[in-house]
Design a protein around this motif. Structure first.
Motif, PDB file in Angstrom:
ATOM      1  N   SER A 219      10.997  45.050  13.629  1.00  0.00           N
ATOM      2  CA  SER A 219      10.122  46.201  14.718  1.00  0.00           C
ATOM      3  C   SER A 219       9.785  47.410  13.587  1.00  0.00           C
ATOM      4  CB  SER A 219      11.573  47.640  14.553  1.00  0.00           C
ATOM      5  OG  SER A 219      12.908  46.546  15.636  1.00  0.00           O
ATOM      6  N   ALA A 220       9.757  47.480  12.377  1.00  0.00           N
ATOM      7  CA  ALA A 220       8.797  48.391  11.953  1.00  0.00           C
ATOM      8  C   ALA A 220       7.310  47.349  11.423  1.00  0.00           C
ATOM      9  CB  ALA A 220       8.651  48.247  10.534  1.00  0.00           C
ATOM     10  N   GLU A 221       7.727  45.953  11.861  1.00  0.00           N
ATOM     11  CA  GLU A 221       6.586  45.478  11.980  1.00  0.00           C
ATOM     12  C   GLU A 221       5.668  44.809  12.898  1.00  0.00           C
ATOM     13  OE1 GLU A 221       7.077  42.131   8.608  1.00  0.00           O
ATOM     14  OE2 GLU A 221       7.735  41.624  10.629  1.00  0.00           O
ATOM     15  N   MET A 222       5.909  45.265  14.354  1.00  0.00           N
ATOM     16  CA  MET A 222       5.880  45.421  15.730  1.00  0.00           C
ATOM     17  C   MET A 222       4.986  46.323  15.547  1.00  0.00           C
ATOM     18  SD  MET A 222       8.553  45.107  19.061  1.00  0.00           S
ATOM     19  CE  MET A 222       8.591  46.971  18.589  1.00  0.00           C
ATOM     20  N   TRP A 223       5.532  47.979  14.930  1.00  0.00           N
ATOM     21  CA  TRP A 223       5.264  49.283  15.261  1.00  0.00           C
ATOM     22  C   TRP A 223       4.185  48.531  14.641  1.00  0.00           C
ATOM     23  CZ3 TRP A 223       7.550  54.493  16.026  1.00  0.00           C
ATOM     24  CH2 TRP A 223       8.394  54.867  17.114  1.00  0.00           C
ATOM     25  N   VAL A 224       4.121  48.809  13.587  1.00  0.00           N
ATOM     26  CA  VAL A 224       2.081  48.965  12.690  1.00  0.00           C
ATOM     27  C   VAL A 224       1.260  48.031  13.365  1.00  0.00           C
ATOM     28  CG1 VAL A 224       0.696  47.956  10.604  1.00  0.00           C
ATOM     29  CG2 VAL A 224       3.858  49.585  10.727  1.00  0.00           C
ATOM     30  N   ALA A 225       2.412  46.740  13.788  1.00  0.00           N
ATOM     31  CA  ALA A 225       0.725  46.218  14.732  1.00  0.00           C
ATOM     32  C   ALA A 225       0.298  46.650  15.737  1.00  0.00           C
ATOM     33  CB  ALA A 225       1.695  44.299  15.143  1.00  0.00           C
ATOM     34  N   LEU A 226       1.036  46.888  16.435  1.00  0.00           N
ATOM     35  CA  LEU A 226       0.850  47.644  18.318  1.00  0.00           C
ATOM     36  C   LEU A 226      -0.022  49.029  17.941  1.00  0.00           C
ATOM     37  CD1 LEU A 226       4.509  47.438  19.632  1.00  0.00           C
ATOM     38  CD2 LEU A 226       2.296  46.058  20.213  1.00  0.00           C
ATOM     39  N   HIS A 227       0.210  49.630  16.718  1.00  0.00           N
ATOM     40  CA  HIS A 227      -0.990  50.766  16.100  1.00  0.00           C
ATOM     41  C   HIS A 227      -1.789  50.497  16.077  1.00  0.00           C
ATOM     42  CE1 HIS A 227      -1.537  54.868  15.510  1.00  0.00           C
ATOM     43  NE2 HIS A 227      -1.575  55.000  13.945  1.00  0.00           N
ATOM     44  N   ARG A 228      -2.077  49.824  15.114  1.00  0.00           N
ATOM     45  CA  ARG A 228      -3.405  48.774  14.891  1.00  0.00           C
ATOM     46  C   ARG A 228      -4.545  48.590  15.755  1.00  0.00           C
ATOM     47  NH1 ARG A 228      -1.762  45.734   8.998  1.00  0.00           N
ATOM     48  NH2 ARG A 228      -1.250  47.448   7.950  1.00  0.00           N
ATOM     49  N   MET A 229      -3.170  47.641  16.774  1.00  0.00           N
ATOM     50  CA  MET A 229      -3.936  46.950  18.036  1.00  0.00           C
ATOM     51  C   MET A 229      -4.693  48.085  19.275  1.00  0.00           C
ATOM     52  SD  MET A 229      -2.168  44.512  20.839  1.00  0.00           S
ATOM     53  CE  MET A 229      -1.236  43.687  19.344  1.00  0.00           C
ATOM     54  N   ASN A 230      -3.941  49.012  19.183  1.00  0.00           N
ATOM     55  CA  ASN A 230      -4.577  49.930  20.309  1.00  0.00           C
ATOM     56  C   ASN A 230      -3.942  51.562  20.262  1.00  0.00           C
ATOM     57  OD1 ASN A 230      -1.804  50.455  21.412  1.00  0.00           O
ATOM     58  ND2 ASN A 230      -2.328  49.192  22.992  1.00  0.00           N
ATOM     59  N   GLY A 231      -3.490  51.636  19.175  1.00  0.00           N
ATOM     60  CA  GLY A 231      -3.385  52.822  18.766  1.00  0.00           C
ATOM     61  C   GLY A 231      -2.131  54.230  19.058  1.00  0.00           C
ATOM     62  N   VAL A 232      -1.029  53.094  19.395  1.00  0.00           N
ATOM     63  CA  VAL A 232       0.238  53.770  20.265  1.00  0.00           C
ATOM     64  C   VAL A 232       0.632  54.791  19.086  1.00  0.00           C
ATOM     65  CG1 VAL A 232       1.274  51.142  20.238  1.00  0.00           C
ATOM     66  CG2 VAL A 232       1.798  53.701  21.808  1.00  0.00           C
ATOM     67  N   GLU A 233       1.600  55.495  18.957  1.00  0.00           N
ATOM     68  CA  GLU A 233       2.526  56.114  18.087  1.00  0.00           C
ATOM     69  C   GLU A 233       3.230  57.134  19.157  1.00  0.00           C
ATOM     70  OE1 GLU A 233       0.568  60.576  16.695  1.00  0.00           O
ATOM     71  OE2 GLU A 233      -1.320  58.931  16.813  1.00  0.00           O
ATOM     72  N   ALA A 234       3.817  57.407  18.548  1.00  0.00           N
ATOM     73  CA  ALA A 234       5.203  58.193  19.257  1.00  0.00           C
ATOM     74  C   ALA A 234       4.455  59.833  19.652  1.00  0.00           C
ATOM     75  CB  ALA A 234       6.264  59.036  18.080  1.00  0.00           C
ATOM     76  N   SER A 235       5.088  59.915  21.107  1.00  0.00           N
ATOM     77  CA  SER A 235       4.728  60.842  22.029  1.00  0.00           C
ATOM     78  C   SER A 235       4.622  62.143  21.415  1.00  0.00           C
ATOM     79  CB  SER A 235       5.667  60.738  23.337  1.00  0.00           C
ATOM     80  OG  SER A 235       5.392  61.741  23.834  1.00  0.00           O
ATOM     81  N   ARG A 236       3.527  62.694  21.528  1.00  0.00           N
ATOM     82  CA  ARG A 236       3.611  64.225  20.818  1.00  0.00           C
ATOM     83  C   ARG A 236       2.966  64.960  21.909  1.00  0.00           C
ATOM     84  NH1 ARG A 236       4.974  62.718  15.997  1.00  0.00           N
ATOM     85  NH2 ARG A 236       3.694  61.258  14.996  1.00  0.00           N
ATOM     86  N   GLY A 237       4.322  64.760  22.491  1.00  0.00           N
ATOM     87  CA  GLY A 237       4.867  66.097  23.929  1.00  0.00           C
ATOM     88  C   GLY A 237       5.941  66.479  23.517  1.00  0.00           C
ATOM     89  N   PRO A 238       6.768  67.598  24.088  1.00  0.00           N
ATOM     90  CA  PRO A 238       8.114  67.819  23.840  1.00  0.00           C
ATOM     91  C   PRO A 238       8.958  67.103  22.571  1.00  0.00           C
ATOM     92  CG  PRO A 238       7.719  68.113  25.968  1.00  0.00           C
ATOM     93  CD  PRO A 238       6.827  66.988  25.684  1.00  0.00           C
ATOM     94  N   SER A 239       8.890  65.966  22.721  1.00  0.00           N
ATOM     95  CA  SER A 239      10.301  64.891  22.418  1.00  0.00           C
ATOM     96  C   SER A 239      10.284  64.916  20.856  1.00  0.00           C
ATOM     97  CB  SER A 239       9.888  63.464  22.885  1.00  0.00           C
ATOM     98  OG  SER A 239      10.307  63.297  24.514  1.00  0.00           O
ATOM     99  N   PHE A 240       8.429  65.043  20.152  1.00  0.00           N
ATOM    100  CA  PHE A 240       7.871  64.842  18.653  1.00  0.00           C
ATOM    101  C   PHE A 240       6.927  65.534  18.166  1.00  0.00           C
ATOM    102  CE2 PHE A 240      10.582  60.351  20.129  1.00  0.00           C
ATOM    103  CZ  PHE A 240      11.688  60.815  19.091  1.00  0.00           C
TER     104      PHE A 240
END
Length: 262
Positions: A219-240
């Motif tokens: 899961s960590a590898e996937m998160w990093v790969a997707l973050h590198r691919m298109n910059g996606v990260e956790a929501s910076r709205g009310p949740s996080f």
């Protein structure tokens, strides 16, 4: 890719386990991925909410330090995920919880999940986890092995008889959950998860047993790969919502110096 894995056991007391965990994670990691496993002192040694809260504070501080040191992701290597949401709001790097990732993966393998924790004291906590992650109605039940981290030492040190006792105890705990309707079983702890990883395609009846250590790493590898691919990260709205620089500084000062020491 550099991943920081925060364990909640003491490095000196659980040398065999942490060496085994580090070796296993780096063995199954994708080419180019390096996983650094760190212990915690004092460890999670008195099961209960206060200890989990104290360990959560230490883990969040470690997540902030990991980001500053250039790690690509932080893994909360403790199934209960204490402080996971706070860590996720404190850093921009992907922050993964073993419990969160395992429960969501298990929910894809079967409709009804059974958890086997180290100790029954965590039953309520795991039910709260499942509800927090939107899976409360998918959790059939939680049972405990009734052991401590130190009870795994012999098995991780190569004692085959100790391993077989642990395996038999796990299966004995799992059978009633399967009989109640669980069609997937997850060890609610990296200690039992890692120990059972040597059993390929382990099932209890028809229920597959999820390897929570492997799931969290991938899961960590996937998160990093997707973050590198298109910059996606956790929501910076009310949740996080991302903590301010001052909030992070205040938190780190509190952890470093203690109450009233500023």
């Amino acid at each position: 890719m550099r991943l920081f894995w925060q364990s909640f056991v003491d490095a000196a007391q659980n040398v065999a386990y942490l060496e085994r965990l580090s070796g296993y994670l780096n063995e199954i990691a994708a080419p180019g991925t390096c996983v650094e496993v760190r212990g915690m002192t004092p460890p999670d040694r008195d099961f209960g909410r206060l200890t989990e809260f104290r360990c959560a504070i230490q883990a969040v501080d470690a997540a902030i330090a990991a980001e500053m040191q250039g790690y690509d992701a932080f893994v909360m290597g403790h199934f209960q995920d204490p402080g996971l949401y706070e860590a996720r709001s404190a850093v921009r790097i992907p922050t993964i919880g073993v419990g969160e990732s395992t429960l969501h993966f298990a929910a894809q393998l079967g409709r009804r999940i059974g958890l086997i924790s180290i100790d029954q004291v965590f039953e309520v906590w795991h039910h709260e986890q499942a509800e927090r992650y939107g899976l409360g109605d998918r959790l059939v039940g939680v049972t405990g092995l009734g052991v401590t981290p130190e009870d795994f030492a012999a098995a991780f040190a190569g004692d085959q008889a100790a391993f077989e006792r642990m395996l038999a105890s796990f299966i004995e705990c799992a059978r009633p959950l399967v009989e109640k309707g669980a069609d997937v079983i997850a060890p609610a702890g990296v200690l039992p998860g890692l120990l059972l990883s040597r059993e390929r395609a382990l099932t209890v009846g028809h229920a597959p047993v999820v390897n929570c250590a492997a799931v969290a790493l991938k899961s960590a590898e996937m998160w990093v790969a997707l973050h590198r691919m298109n910059g996606v990260e956790a929501s910076r709205g009310p949740s996080f919502a991302l903590a301010s620089t001052r909030a992070v500084a205040d938190f780190r000062a509190f952890v470093a110096h203690g109450l009233g020491q500023g």
